[in-house]
Design an enzyme around this catalytic site. Structure first.
Site, PDB file in Angstrom:
ATOM      1  N   SER A 149     -20.989 -69.871  98.089  1.00 12.51           N
ATOM      2  CA  SER A 149     -21.242 -70.796  96.992  1.00 12.51           C
ATOM      3  C   SER A 149     -19.989 -71.472  96.454  1.00 12.51           C
ATOM      4  O   SER A 149     -20.079 -72.345  95.594  1.00 12.51           O
ATOM      5  CB  SER A 149     -21.979 -70.092  95.836  1.00 12.51           C
ATOM      6  OG  SER A 149     -21.127 -69.194  95.167  1.00 12.51           O
ATOM      7  N   LYS A 187     -17.472 -68.260  89.776  1.00 10.64           N
ATOM      8  CA  LYS A 187     -17.888 -69.649  89.598  1.00 10.64           C
ATOM      9  C   LYS A 187     -16.883 -70.377  88.700  1.00 10.64           C
ATOM     10  O   LYS A 187     -16.089 -69.754  87.996  1.00 10.64           O
ATOM     11  CB  LYS A 187     -19.277 -69.717  88.927  1.00 10.64           C
ATOM     12  CG  LYS A 187     -20.433 -69.203  89.780  1.00 10.64           C
ATOM     13  CD  LYS A 187     -20.737 -70.121  90.942  1.00 10.64           C
ATOM     14  CE  LYS A 187     -22.014 -69.689  91.656  1.00 10.64           C
ATOM     15  NZ  LYS A 187     -21.889 -68.376  92.293  1.00 10.64           N
TER      16      LYS A 187
END
Length: 229
Positions: A149, A187
């Site tokens: 991701s 993230k």
């Protein structure tokens, strides 16, 4: 590794597909798991998709395909860059290690067990040597990245990231974030009023928008190590 709720939802979807051929609605998932809102279902669905357990069919309502279950084959796609290690305050040596005059050894933690308090999981038996220039200003530790991701920032599945232990971060920094005290992820952090956005670096994944009190910053990215085989 899935959390208990993620595993419960995956089994519920699998059972519904087997019995009716149609995946359950978000309302049905919410009721089956005893959740208060559909936002919790949405977060669980995103986590399962990013970890490669399910796939949502584009342009088809209520269309979910099961790709794997926790006890079968390897993932068909990368995962959620959930950091595959416990993390917490880890003291670094005050002087360079024997690995080199400009190198330091920092803890390389093992895989995180979802739902268990982080402090109880620290494993300092493994260490990794990093250049002194990669050290943050505070205590550092290393984590193994699992998933894809963050690939568009050059953070690949299997990389080792160096994390500085902090509990706050600026917008735009890549952080280790703990969601609902059970799900850790790597993230980019953005703040939006009373909400926090956890932004992936992969166009196939969606940004998670969460109430600020559901997210705890556990560290920020200060370096990356990669082995070539």
């Amino acid at each position: 590794m899935l959390t208990a709720k993620q595993n419960q939802l995956l089994l519920f979807i699998q059972e519904r597909l087997a019995s009716s051929g149609v995946s359950p609605s978000f309302d049905e998932m919410k009721d089956a798991l005893g959740l208060k809102s559909k936002s919790g279902v949405h977060r669980l669905i995103n986590a399962l998709e990013e970890r490669g357990f399910i796939r949502r069919m584009a342009n088809r309502a209520r269309a979910i395909e099961i790709l794997k279950t926790p006890d079968n084959a390897a993932p068909q796609r990368g995962g959620d860059n959930v950091v595959s290690a416990p993390f917490g305050q880890a003291k670094t040596p005050s002087a360079p290690s024997a690995a080199g005059d400009d190198s330091f050894e920092i803890p390389l933690h093992g895989k995180i067990a979802a739902g268990t308090p982080i402090e109880a999981l620290e494993n300092r038996d493994s260490f990794v040597s990093i250049p002194g220039a990669m050290m943050g200003r505070g205590d550092c530790y290393a984590l193994e990245v699992s998933g894809d991701s963050m690939v568009e920032m050059g953070i690949l599945d299997g990389d080792t990231v160096v994390i500085e232990s902090v509990n706050t971060a600026r917008d735009g920094e890549v952080v280790v974030a703990l969601v609902d005290r059970e799900e850790a992820t790597l993230k980019t952090l953005r703040r939006n009023g009373q909400f926090v956005e956890l932004v992936p670096a992969n166009r196939d994944y969606q940004t998670q928008v969460l109430e600020a009190d559901r997210v705890q910053v556990q560290g920020r990215l200060v370096g990356l190590l990669r082995q070539y085989h």
